[in-house]
Design a protein around this motif. Structure first.
Motif, PDB file in Angstrom:
ATOM      1  N   LEU A   2       0.913  -1.322  -0.146  1.00  0.00           N
ATOM      2  CA  LEU A   2      -0.176   0.049   0.021  1.00  0.00           C
ATOM      3  C   LEU A   2       0.865   1.360   0.019  1.00  0.00           C
ATOM      4  N   PHE A   3       2.026   1.256   0.673  1.00  0.00           N
ATOM      5  CA  PHE A   3       2.776   2.261   0.813  1.00  0.00           C
ATOM      6  C   PHE A   3       3.312   2.736  -0.629  1.00  0.00           C
ATOM      7  N   TRP A   4       3.856   1.714  -1.176  1.00  0.00           N
ATOM      8  CA  TRP A   4       4.639   1.805  -2.448  1.00  0.00           C
ATOM      9  C   TRP A   4       3.598   2.289  -3.731  1.00  0.00           C
ATOM     10  N   ALA A   5       2.386   1.748  -3.281  1.00  0.00           N
ATOM     11  CA  ALA A   5       1.442   2.050  -4.291  1.00  0.00           C
ATOM     12  C   ALA A   5       1.139   3.561  -4.257  1.00  0.00           C
ATOM     13  N   LEU A   6       0.843   3.920  -3.155  1.00  0.00           N
ATOM     14  CA  LEU A   6       0.639   5.387  -2.611  1.00  0.00           C
ATOM     15  C   LEU A   6       1.664   6.255  -3.476  1.00  0.00           C
ATOM     16  N   VAL A   7       2.786   5.854  -3.014  1.00  0.00           N
ATOM     17  CA  VAL A   7       4.107   6.612  -3.436  1.00  0.00           C
ATOM     18  C   VAL A   7       4.168   6.790  -5.124  1.00  0.00           C
ATOM     19  N   LEU A   8       3.781   5.513  -5.595  1.00  0.00           N
ATOM     20  CA  LEU A   8       3.786   5.671  -7.229  1.00  0.00           C
ATOM     21  C   LEU A   8       2.592   6.354  -7.731  1.00  0.00           C
ATOM     22  N   ALA A   9       1.490   6.338  -7.237  1.00  0.00           N
ATOM     23  CA  ALA A   9       0.469   7.019  -7.558  1.00  0.00           C
ATOM     24  C   ALA A   9       0.542   8.588  -7.481  1.00  0.00           C
ATOM     25  N   TYR A  10       1.042   9.045  -6.470  1.00  0.00           N
ATOM     26  CA  TYR A  10       1.508  10.221  -6.061  1.00  0.00           C
ATOM     27  C   TYR A  10       2.190  11.007  -6.879  1.00  0.00           C
ATOM     28  N   VAL A  11       3.456  10.223  -7.297  1.00  0.00           N
ATOM     29  CA  VAL A  11       4.420  10.691  -8.136  1.00  0.00           C
ATOM     30  C   VAL A  11       3.984  11.013  -9.475  1.00  0.00           C
ATOM     31  N   VAL A  12       3.266   9.995  -9.958  1.00  0.00           N
ATOM     32  CA  VAL A  12       2.412  10.127 -11.285  1.00  0.00           C
ATOM     33  C   VAL A  12       1.373  11.352 -11.342  1.00  0.00           C
ATOM     34  N   ALA A  13       0.496  11.575 -10.203  1.00  0.00           N
ATOM     35  CA  ALA A  13      -0.274  12.443 -10.110  1.00  0.00           C
ATOM     36  C   ALA A  13       0.271  13.708 -10.052  1.00  0.00           C
ATOM     37  N   LEU A  14       1.488  13.795  -9.409  1.00  0.00           N
ATOM     38  CA  LEU A  14       2.052  15.211  -9.063  1.00  0.00           C
ATOM     39  C   LEU A  14       2.920  15.610 -10.367  1.00  0.00           C
ATOM     40  N   GLY A  15       3.159  14.489 -11.110  1.00  0.00           N
ATOM     41  CA  GLY A  15       4.005  14.935 -12.262  1.00  0.00           C
ATOM     42  C   GLY A  15       2.778  15.172 -13.330  1.00  0.00           C
ATOM     43  N   ALA A  16       1.669  14.760 -13.562  1.00  0.00           N
ATOM     44  CA  ALA A  16       0.652  15.082 -14.399  1.00  0.00           C
ATOM     45  C   ALA A  16       0.486  16.641 -13.934  1.00  0.00           C
ATOM     46  N   TYR A  17       0.186  16.896 -12.598  1.00  0.00           N
ATOM     47  CA  TYR A  17      -0.120  18.482 -12.274  1.00  0.00           C
ATOM     48  C   TYR A  17       0.621  19.237 -12.549  1.00  0.00           C
ATOM     49  N   LEU A  18       2.239  19.116 -12.541  1.00  0.00           N
ATOM     50  CA  LEU A  18       3.343  19.925 -12.881  1.00  0.00           C
ATOM     51  C   LEU A  18       3.276  20.196 -14.319  1.00  0.00           C
ATOM     52  N   LEU A  19       3.091  19.088 -14.977  1.00  0.00           N
ATOM     53  CA  LEU A  19       2.913  19.198 -16.504  1.00  0.00           C
ATOM     54  C   LEU A  19       1.828  19.964 -16.997  1.00  0.00           C
ATOM     55  N   GLY A  20       0.679  19.941 -16.530  1.00  0.00           N
ATOM     56  CA  GLY A  20      -0.561  20.563 -16.767  1.00  0.00           C
ATOM     57  C   GLY A  20      -0.617  21.903 -16.265  1.00  0.00           C
ATOM     58  N   GLN A  21      -0.147  22.040 -15.062  1.00  0.00           N
ATOM     59  CA  GLN A  21      -0.036  23.462 -14.433  1.00  0.00           C
ATOM     60  C   GLN A  21       0.877  24.530 -15.108  1.00  0.00           C
ATOM     61  N   PHE A  22       1.874  24.211 -15.481  1.00  0.00           N
ATOM     62  CA  PHE A  22       3.109  25.094 -16.165  1.00  0.00           C
ATOM     63  C   PHE A  22       3.418  24.668 -17.559  1.00  0.00           C
ATOM     64  N   GLY A  23       2.541  23.991 -18.129  1.00  0.00           N
ATOM     65  CA  GLY A  23       2.874  23.444 -19.620  1.00  0.00           C
ATOM     66  C   GLY A  23       4.369  23.188 -19.920  1.00  0.00           C
ATOM     67  N   LEU A  24       4.836  22.254 -19.145  1.00  0.00           N
ATOM     68  CA  LEU A  24       6.147  21.867 -19.203  1.00  0.00           C
ATOM     69  C   LEU A  24       6.509  21.034 -20.562  1.00  0.00           C
ATOM     70  N   PHE A  25       7.689  21.202 -21.190  1.00  0.00           N
ATOM     71  CA  PHE A  25       7.721  20.118 -22.082  1.00  0.00           C
ATOM     72  C   PHE A  25       6.585  20.278 -23.369  1.00  0.00           C
ATOM     73  N   GLY A  26       6.385  21.707 -23.525  1.00  0.00           N
ATOM     74  CA  GLY A  26       5.305  21.903 -24.539  1.00  0.00           C
ATOM     75  C   GLY A  26       3.877  21.606 -24.583  1.00  0.00           C
ATOM     76  N   THR A  27       3.632  20.799 -23.442  1.00  0.00           N
ATOM     77  CA  THR A  27       2.377  20.457 -23.049  1.00  0.00           C
ATOM     78  C   THR A  27       1.440  21.581 -23.016  1.00  0.00           C
ATOM     79  N   PRO A  28       0.231  21.406 -23.332  1.00  0.00           N
ATOM     80  CA  PRO A  28      -0.935  22.729 -23.133  1.00  0.00           C
ATOM     81  C   PRO A  28      -1.200  22.735 -21.530  1.00  0.00           C
ATOM     82  N   LYS A  29      -1.506  23.827 -21.244  1.00  0.00           N
ATOM     83  CA  LYS A  29      -1.957  24.196 -19.847  1.00  0.00           C
ATOM     84  C   LYS A  29      -3.084  23.678 -19.419  1.00  0.00           C
ATOM     85  N   ASP A  30      -3.583  23.031 -18.576  1.00  0.00           N
ATOM     86  CA  ASP A  30      -4.803  22.320 -18.323  1.00  0.00           C
ATOM     87  C   ASP A  30      -5.243  22.725 -17.011  1.00  0.00           C
TER      88      ASP A  30
END
Length: 88
Positions: free
Chosen positions: A8-36
């Protein structure tokens, strides 16, 4: 029980890292992704119930507190995991 809390711990850590990465990509438009504006939607269920209590803070800090709220759940699972390993 330790294997269950460890998984459960490692599943939460993995889900958090993926969700945080999606947040940062969408919030700031990193690597040419559109802001969401809904980029942080995956962080909400990971941070429950803590992100329901952030309205007492200034509104400018809400997105960042919502992004950090899942860390409290990860910390609680880590403490539970540690407590279960000591009980043996």
């Amino acid at each position: 029980m330790r294997a269950l809390t460890g998984g459960l711990f490692w599943a939460l850590v993995l889900a958090y890292v993926v969700a945080l990465g999606a947040y940062l990509l969408g919030q700031f438009g990193l690597f040419g992704t559109p802001k969401d504006p809904l980029a942080g939607v995956f962080l909400i269920p990971l941070g429950l119930p803590w992100n329901r209590m952030i309205d007492v803070f200034p509104e400018t800090s809400w997105p960042w507190l919502a992004a950090l709220a899942p860390l409290l759940n990860i910390l609680l699972v880590a403490l539970l995991r540690r407590g279960l390993s000591r009980s043996r």
